[in-house]
Every structure is written in structure tokens, then in C-alpha cells.
Design a protein around this motif. Structure first.
Motif, PDB file in Angstrom:
ATOM      1  N   ALA A   1      -3.761  10.968   1.897  1.00  0.00           N
ATOM      2  CA  ALA A   1      -4.409  10.229   2.898  1.00  0.00           C
ATOM      3  C   ALA A   1      -3.745   8.972   2.950  1.00  0.00           C
ATOM      4  O   ALA A   1      -3.780   8.436   4.159  1.00  0.00           O
ATOM      5  CB  ALA A   1      -5.754  10.171   2.458  1.00  0.00           C
ATOM      6  N   ASP A   2      -3.286   8.524   1.874  1.00  0.00           N
ATOM      7  CA  ASP A   2      -2.733   7.150   2.066  1.00  0.00           C
ATOM      8  C   ASP A   2      -1.435   6.975   2.738  1.00  0.00           C
ATOM      9  O   ASP A   2      -1.266   6.168   3.406  1.00  0.00           O
ATOM     10  CB  ASP A   2      -2.236   6.590   0.607  1.00  0.00           C
ATOM     11  CG  ASP A   2      -3.576   6.133  -0.239  1.00  0.00           C
ATOM     12  OD1 ASP A   2      -4.462   5.935   0.470  1.00  0.00           O
ATOM     13  OD2 ASP A   2      -3.494   6.047  -1.487  1.00  0.00           O
ATOM     14  N   GLU A   3      -0.700   8.252   2.790  1.00  0.00           N
ATOM     15  CA  GLU A   3       0.489   8.169   3.349  1.00  0.00           C
ATOM     16  C   GLU A   3       0.231   8.341   4.957  1.00  0.00           C
ATOM     17  O   GLU A   3       1.110   7.705   5.703  1.00  0.00           O
ATOM     18  CB  GLU A   3       1.450   9.510   3.032  1.00  0.00           C
ATOM     19  CG  GLU A   3       1.977   9.174   1.808  1.00  0.00           C
ATOM     20  CD  GLU A   3       2.657  10.546   1.248  1.00  0.00           C
ATOM     21  OE1 GLU A   3       3.362  10.530   0.216  1.00  0.00           O
ATOM     22  OE2 GLU A   3       2.238  11.475   1.514  1.00  0.00           O
ATOM     23  N   VAL A   4      -0.749   9.010   5.473  1.00  0.00           N
ATOM     24  CA  VAL A   4      -0.927   9.106   6.666  1.00  0.00           C
ATOM     25  C   VAL A   4      -1.565   7.835   7.375  1.00  0.00           C
ATOM     26  O   VAL A   4      -1.012   7.258   8.368  1.00  0.00           O
ATOM     27  CB  VAL A   4      -2.082  10.344   6.904  1.00  0.00           C
ATOM     28  CG1 VAL A   4      -2.696  10.151   8.288  1.00  0.00           C
ATOM     29  CG2 VAL A   4      -1.840  11.563   6.618  1.00  0.00           C
ATOM     30  N   LEU A   5      -2.498   7.102   6.385  1.00  0.00           N
ATOM     31  CA  LEU A   5      -3.031   5.824   6.842  1.00  0.00           C
ATOM     32  C   LEU A   5      -1.686   4.656   7.086  1.00  0.00           C
ATOM     33  O   LEU A   5      -1.860   4.051   8.037  1.00  0.00           O
ATOM     34  CB  LEU A   5      -3.941   5.244   5.669  1.00  0.00           C
ATOM     35  CG  LEU A   5      -4.343   3.927   6.034  1.00  0.00           C
ATOM     36  CD1 LEU A   5      -5.212   3.674   7.478  1.00  0.00           C
ATOM     37  CD2 LEU A   5      -5.607   3.495   5.066  1.00  0.00           C
ATOM     38  N   LYS A   6      -0.805   4.546   6.412  1.00  0.00           N
ATOM     39  CA  LYS A   6       0.450   3.707   6.302  1.00  0.00           C
ATOM     40  C   LYS A   6       1.025   4.082   7.554  1.00  0.00           C
ATOM     41  O   LYS A   6       1.556   2.933   8.310  1.00  0.00           O
ATOM     42  CB  LYS A   6       1.193   3.848   5.041  1.00  0.00           C
ATOM     43  CG  LYS A   6       2.175   2.880   4.774  1.00  0.00           C
ATOM     44  CD  LYS A   6       3.008   2.996   3.584  1.00  0.00           C
ATOM     45  CE  LYS A   6       4.295   1.890   3.814  1.00  0.00           C
ATOM     46  NZ  LYS A   6       4.828   1.919   5.069  1.00  0.00           N
TER      47      LYS A   6
END
Ligand code: DC
Length: 208
Positions: free
Chosen positions: A191-196
């Protein structure tokens, strides 16, 4: 600024849209909760899900308190939401609320199935978030298990596939990627990679 986030169930669009809104200081609307609220009212009032008239009436009288009900996330409510969301009168009655919300300042992020195509075709940025079916079913299964649910992976997979099929094949405003949307496949990403990745796109866009 209006950001549209569409995609099938359990693809990670809610997590992304909420994270985006928080990072940018924008308003956030999970439009699935509107359809879920109508589905929940149908169940609570003992209406059959074929009753398009009753569903349209509930959609017309929806307010913000009904989209905060703790029961909205239940699987039977998700099923009811998918069923009643095929009725054009239900969709029409929820349209203005979503469009008014989208105009909130300084900006809004809306997630759903038809935001980039029907609700806000003029959105500044559109993302279509997807993931492989088995990955989405696994995520939903883990979520339900985490809540103490008595479910099997196979049953969740069947549900996810049935819901996708209904949401993507209905005549009015089916799940669809807008021509000008950016596709994000979250199968292999956290999820963090997608948001970034998406925040990078938003910041590039803001520079003009
Ligand atoms: O995103 P969700 O799982 O909370 O959505 C529940 C149902 O609502 C989904 O199966 C289809 C419907 N829906 C819709 O038709 N249009 C939207 N913009 C959002 C949800």
C-alpha cells in the motif's frame, strides 16, 4: 482539484484514495459506502433486492450519518450494494451528492467504479487501480479473517468474481477505466508503494 480513483473490489483503491486525501489535505469520499448504505437499508427494512423503487427511494433520502454505519463493511451488505447499484434510478439519485462533494475545496478524492467515467468525467487526475483476482480475493479473505469472520478463501473468491462480473457488465455506469486514466496494478506492490507512486504523479501534475 478532483482526483478519481476507480477499480474493482479489494484492489486497494480505498486505501490509496484515503491515503492520498490525507497526504494532500483533501476531502475523501468512498462512494461504495453510498451504495452500501442503500443496500443496508433494503436489508434492514426487509425489502427484496429486486425492488428497484424502494432502493431508489432510500437513495434519494440518504444522508451522511447513514454512510458511517458500522455494518456497512459486512459481506451481505456488499452483495446487496452490488445488486441495487444496477438500477439506473438508484445511480441517478446518488449522482448529485457525489458531484457536490467533488467540488469541495481545496480538493477531493473520490473512489468508486464510475468516478472518472460518469460522476466526474472532468476530474483533474484519474487512476484505475486493479490487481489479479486471486490477489484481491486473498486480501479480502485476510481482512475478513482478521475481523474474526468465519469464511473460506474459496467462498470469498466466488464472491469477488460474482461481484466483479455484475459491476462490470451492468448497463448503467459499469466499472470501467476512463480513456485518460492511469492504470495501477497493485498485485506486487505494498500500500505504501502504491501511495508513493501515485503521489509522485500528483506532484508532477501540480507543477503543470
Ligand atoms: O467499493 P465497494 O466494495 O464498497 O462497493 C460496493 C458496491 O457498490 C460495488 O459492488 C458496486 C457499487 N458501487 C458502484 O456501483 N459505483 C460506485 N461508484 C461505487 C460502488
Amino acid at each position: 482539484m478532483i482526483i478519481a480513483v476507480d477499480g474493482p473490489s479489494a484492489a486497494g483503491k480505498g486505501t490509496l484514495a484515503r491515503g492520498l486525501a490525507k497526504a494532500l489535505g483533501y476531502h475523501f469520499l468512498d462512494t461504495g459506502s453510498l451504495y452500501r448504505a442503500v443496500g443496508l437499508m433494503m436489508l434492514r427494512h426487509g425489502k427484496v433486492l429486486d425492488d428497484a423503487g424502494a432502493a431508489a427511494q432510500f437513495a434519494a433520502t440518504l444522508d451522511l450519518t447513514s454512510i458511517a454505519d458500522g455494518d456497512l463493511r459486512n459481506e451481505d451488505v456488499a452483495h446487496a450494494a452490488s445488486r441495487i447499484s444496477v438500477y439506473p434510478a438508484v445511480r441517478a439519485n446518488l449522482l448529485q451528492f457525489q458531484r457536490d462533494f467533488a467540488r469541495r475545496k481545496p480538493g477531493a478524492v473520490l473512489d468508486g467504479r464510475d468516478i472518472g467515467t460518469v460522476v466526474c468525467p472532468d476530474a483533474d487526475l484519474k487512476f484505475f487501480v486493479t490487481a489479479a483476482t486471486d490477489v484481491r480475493a486473498r486480501r479480502r479473505f485476510d481482512e475478513l479473517k482478521g475481523q474474526g469472520g468465519d469464511v473460506t478463501y474459496e467462498a470469498v473468491l466466488d464472491d469477488v468474481m460474482a461481484r466483479d462480473e455484475r459491476d462490470a457488465s451492468r448497463a448503467t455506469a459499469p466499472t470501467a477505466m476512463a480513456d485518460d486514466a492511469i492504470m495501477i496494478d497493485t498485485s506486487e506492490l505494498t500500500a505504501d508503494e502504491v501511495l508513493k507512486a501515485v503521489l509522485d504523479v500528483v506532484r508532477e501534475h501540480a507543477k503543470g
